[in-house]
Scaffold this active site. Structure first.
Site, PDB file in Angstrom:
ATOM      1  N   TRP A 148       0.792  -1.373   0.037  1.00  0.00           N
ATOM      2  CA  TRP A 148       0.131   0.226  -0.094  1.00  0.00           C
ATOM      3  C   TRP A 148       0.659   1.399   0.012  1.00  0.00           C
ATOM      4  CZ3 TRP A 148      -2.227   2.439   4.899  1.00  0.00           C
ATOM      5  CH2 TRP A 148      -2.964   3.530   4.745  1.00  0.00           C
ATOM      6  N   ASP A 184      -0.565  -5.929   9.581  1.00  0.00           N
ATOM      7  CA  ASP A 184      -1.603  -5.165   8.960  1.00  0.00           C
ATOM      8  C   ASP A 184      -2.779  -5.909   8.576  1.00  0.00           C
ATOM      9  OD1 ASP A 184      -1.696  -2.429   6.513  1.00  0.00           O
ATOM     10  OD2 ASP A 184      -3.356  -3.143   8.093  1.00  0.00           O
ATOM     11  N   LYS A 187     -13.412  -1.606   5.970  1.00  0.00           N
ATOM     12  CA  LYS A 187     -13.676  -2.574   4.858  1.00  0.00           C
ATOM     13  C   LYS A 187     -14.701  -3.664   5.523  1.00  0.00           C
ATOM     14  CE  LYS A 187     -10.343  -1.028   2.519  1.00  0.00           C
ATOM     15  NZ  LYS A 187      -9.424  -0.098   3.362  1.00  0.00           N
TER      16      LYS A 187
END
Lengths: 419, 455
Positions: free
Chosen positions: B184, B265, B301
């Site tokens: 990311w 993560d 999410k």
């Protein structure tokens, strides 16, 4: 540390290694302000009083959710989506917020000269500015008033901006040390960065008068200093947001390109929602676009984009004339109650025959009263009377009620009467 | 409903950037032209008294590449346009989604007049923290039972990563973090600003469109002892390529043997496979071997709470005493950053996690989202196969999570945008969440054309 390569994948093999990563980690000191409430909550005494943290209480000592906020929340519940806000936050909320600080009809806003982003309440706004200052004025320092909100020091320290202090509070008069303050402003190198409390100075409640603000602004012009205003109590100080923004307006009239942190924690009672705004006045729109883009670059690796809920509450209220009117009324109500408690506390102390002057209780403004008590006296208040406040003698007037003002006055009198 | 609905940008600022993404917008830097510096002559601006800005030299920061995609998409008038840059879930109808459980939890909160909006403690909402730790580590986790885990509420995944990184920069002896290549786009910035130095380890293999496992083992194997290693718990962003459980075990052994510190993560728990426990296996593998690790969790999410910024940082420590001291130091990182975290989103999460029936309902909605994504993968794969599109497209169904690294090059991407009005990042990454059964054929046509007509 073992250098052995593990031959098998046996679970627990790692336990035999001395991977004591954190053994050296010291327990951190408790936050002086938030630690007070923790201690208060743990106290079983029925007489306990919390005049520590600066969160508003009604006359029953209860926290308050404003009616305008409840209504706004009803409207936004079941919102279409909870998508990410842009990095700079809610455009709508920021626009309304800037009007509060800069004035509804400000030319600066019309000319789009103000770079602004939604921030995580006042703390977040100050921190973003401190990071920005570090990145783009790397050789600068920040001048911080003595005393100030304790977290200001932490914020600029963590941003790696060196700090200096300037005189502010005058202990003997429990008022402003204007002469020394002006000396410090004059003696600072040209182009220094100063942190100013726009109104209702925390923790002292001591604000410059309008005339004094004009002198300060003038001296800032002479020296080319940068003024960063932390405005956490707009509306809360006098009851009138326009009046509470006077210091900022004076600086703007004089043409200063200021920075400003705004918070809705107190004046909209949105504490836990973490809603605020950071703005920086620029020379033109192009510069404002550049500055805003860089502020966003600092926000991105910190939290990506700010929380939407609180911002929606604010823009719902400020965007609806009726709700905004209701808000202004409720803010005035809170400010008036505080002012009433100041009067009551002072009268009670005087009636008890205190040898000391308590004039400052009503002269000071905003949520806090810098009582002038010593840490030892504060400790006695806590230990003997179960009254909780920060050890610098700061009383959160929001925690004072008609129900406890007599008890409080009596306790203060007892610990201070011998001088 | 919304009488005065505020208008703010509807684009979900996609946080997931590839390190390889090139800017789509040409002029990203805007050096100030001194002639353009004009002070407005209106009375209130005090033009005669205003000094020059001390930030005069500030140049405009480059546009966010993903926002650039959405900006261009929004401008396009074509009725067949498709936005596959967005990293937020969309329904079959292409709409954002608020989960039913979230709506219900929110209603409960709104109707509860006893609730106030006071400051949370610095570490956040206590219930939320405990439940979040259980969610990622497992309710039966020995580390939790032994009080060896400290959990602090943070601002979604980004905030959790940043707070963890700042803590490491101050209190950990090794200041290098290894991040996978690619990752990311915000990862290097988060760690860099926190004061860590960033190195990479091999991860994605463009040749196989899968994991470069050998390279990964070599690079981690040659990392200095004690180095921090960023691991995507599941649904690697941007590639969608995850290690198998067997590979995870090998990674774990290697890391423990070199005393490398794992920093997970976890942004897609439950969203990747549809099962919360399955998606947490990598983390749990490490947590239960007795060693220490950090985990950043996001509810953006899997609970659709994107803009509420809800997340948690957990640090699994050797002892309860250490965990307590670590927590106290985390508070010192947080206080000068934003004092305490936002209450709303965390309250919603806690309400759902602690209620049996709400939790159940959540797992069902979560699985439905994950299943829809998986079905889009299958549909796209089938569509390409039925068109006889040259190449091996099996990676579309092998990769996992919201994104697919198609393997298309930037020229092909530009072609697809121009000719087919398909918007995606120039590294060839598409968000499966932006697809629907209706639009799959159009995308398949576009890919087919790009592959056969553009080198």
């Amino acid at each position: 540390m073992f250098g052995r390569i593990l031959a098998s994948g046996a679970v627990g093999a790692a336990r035999s290694m001395s991977t004591a990563w954190w053994r050296h980690v010291e327990p951190a000191p408790k936050d002086p302000i938030l630690g007070v409430t923790e201690a208060f909550l743990a106290d079983p005494s029925p007489n306990k009083v919390n005049v520590g943290v600066g969160a508003y209480r009604d006359d029953n000592g209860k926290p308050v959710v404003l009616e305008c906020v409840r209504e706004a929340e009803r409207r936004i519940a079941g919102n279409l989506n909870m998508e990410y806000l842009p990095m700079g936050g809610s455009v709508n909320m920021v626009e309304e917020t800037l009007k509060l600080a800069y004035g509804e009809n400000s030319d600066l806003l019309k000319d789009k000269r103000v770079a602004a982003v939604q921030a995580l309440s006042g703390t977040g706004a100050c921190r973003l500015f401190a990071d920005f200052q570090k990145r783009f004025s790397p050789d600068s320092q920040i001048y911080i008033p003595v005393p100030t909100w304790a977290n200001h020091h932490n914020i600029w320290r963590d941003a790696h901006v060196p700090q200096r202090t300037f005189h502010y509070y005058h202990p003997q008069s429990r008022g402003l040390d204007f002469a020394s303050m002006m000396d410090d402003i004059k003696n600072a190198p040209n182009g220094s960065f100063f942190l100013l409390h726009a109104c209702a100075h925390n923790p002292t409640g001591v604000d410059p008068s309008e005339e004094q603000w004009r002198e300060i602004s003038h001296q800032f012009k002479v020296k080319g200093h940068f003024a960063f205003f932390d405005m956490a109590y707009q509306g809360f100080a006098s009851g009138d947001p326009e009046r509470d923004a006077k210091s900022i307006r004076i600086f703007l009239e004089d043409g200063h390109l200021i920075g400003c942190a705004q918070s809705y924690a107190k004046n909209m009672g949105l504490y836990g929602q973490r809603v605020g705004c950071l703005s920086v006045v620029c020379e033109d729109e192009k510069q404002a676009v550049a500055v805003k883009s860089q502020l966003q670059q600092l926000a991105r690796p910190m939290y990506s984009n700010p929380p939407v809920h609180g911002a929606l509450i604010v823009s719902t209220i400020l965007g609806d004339p009726d709700l905004k009117k209701l808000w202004l009324k409720e803010v005035k109500g809170m400010a008036d109650r505080i002012i009433g408690m100041r009067t009551a506390l002072r009268e009670n102390l005087e009636k008890l025959g205190s040898p000391l002057s308590w004039e400052h209780v009503t002269k000071q403004i905003g949520m806090f009263c810098y009582s002038g008590m010593t840490p030892e006296q504060v400790d006695r208040l806590t230990q003997e009377y179960h009254i909780y406040m920060t050890r610098n003698g700061r009383i959160s007037m929001a925690g004072v009620t008609t129900g406890n003002v007599g008890y409080l006055a009596n306790a203060i009198h007892e610990v201070t009467k011998s001088g | 409903m919304n009488t005065s609905s505020p208008s703010f940008s509807s684009s979900a600022a996609d946080r997931r950037l590839s390190a390889l993404v090139r800017h789509l917008e040409g002029s990203s830097l805007n050096v100030l032209d001194s002639r353009s510096r004009s002070i407005a002559a209106s009375p209130t601006s005090g033009s005669h008294g205003a000094g020059n800005s001390v930030f005069d030299h500030v140049v405009r920061a480059p546009e966010d590449p993903i926002l650039g995609v959405t900006v261009a998409y929004n401008k396009d008038p074509s009725p067949v346009k498709l936005n596959l840059g967005v990293g937020a879930y969309r329904t079959e109808e292409g709409k954002p989604l608020v989960l039913n459980v979230v709506r219900r939890a929110e209603q409960m909160l709104v109707n509860d007049r006893s609730r106030v909006k006071e400051y949370l403690p610095i570490v956040g909402l206590s219930d939320f923290n405990k439940l979040s730790a259980k969610l990622i580590l497992g309710a039966d986790s020995p580390a939790i039972q032994e009080n060896r885990v400290t959990t602090v509420q943070c601002l979604s995944g980004t905030g959790s990563l940043r707070v963890g990184a700042e803590f490491l920069a101050r209190h950990y002896h090794q200041h290098t973090i290894y991040i996978p290549q690619p990752t990311w786009g915000n990862h290097p910035k988060v760690f860099g600003l926190a004061g860590l130095s960033v190195k990479t380890y091999r991860y994605y293999d463009p040749a196989t469109r899968g994991l470069n496992f050998q390279g990964l083992l070599e690079d981690l194997g040659s990392a200095p002892s004690g180095a921090i290693v960023l691991l995507h718990a599941c649904a690697h962003n941007p590639t969608g390529v995850d290690p198998t459980p067997h590979q995870w075990e090998q990674i774990r052994q290697l890391m423990r043997s070199k005393a490398l510190l794992p920093f997970f993560d976890s942004a897609y728990q439950g969203f990747a496979s549809g099962n919360l426990d399955t998606d947490a296996q990598s983390v749990r593998m490490f947590a239960k071997d007795g060693g220490e690790c950090l985990v950043a969790q996001s509810y953006a999410k899997n609970m659709g709470l994107y803009g509420e910024r809800v997340g948690a940082l957990s640090i699994v420590c050797r002892t309860a005493d250490v965990a307590s001291r670590v927590e106290s130091q985390l508070k010192l990182v947080i206080r000068p950053m934003y004092s305490n975290p936002p209450i709303h989103g965390a309250s919603i999460v806690a309400t759902i996690l602690k209620d049996r029936s709400l939790f159940q309902e959540w797992t069902i909605e979560l699985k439905a989202m994950a299943d829809r994504i998986i079905s889009m993968r299958q549909q796209l794969f089938d569509a390409l196969r039925s068109r006889g599109t040259p190449g091996d497209w099996s990676h579309i169904i092998k990769q996992i999570g919201m994104f697919t690294f198609t393997g298309l090059n930037s020229k092909q991407v530009v072609f697809m945008t121009k000719e087919y009005h398909i918007y995606m990042t120039s590294d060839g990454r598409i968000s499966m969440a932006g697809l629907s059964s209706r639009t799959v054929p159009h995308l398949a046509d576009a890919i087919h054309a790009a592959v056969t007509r553009v080198a």
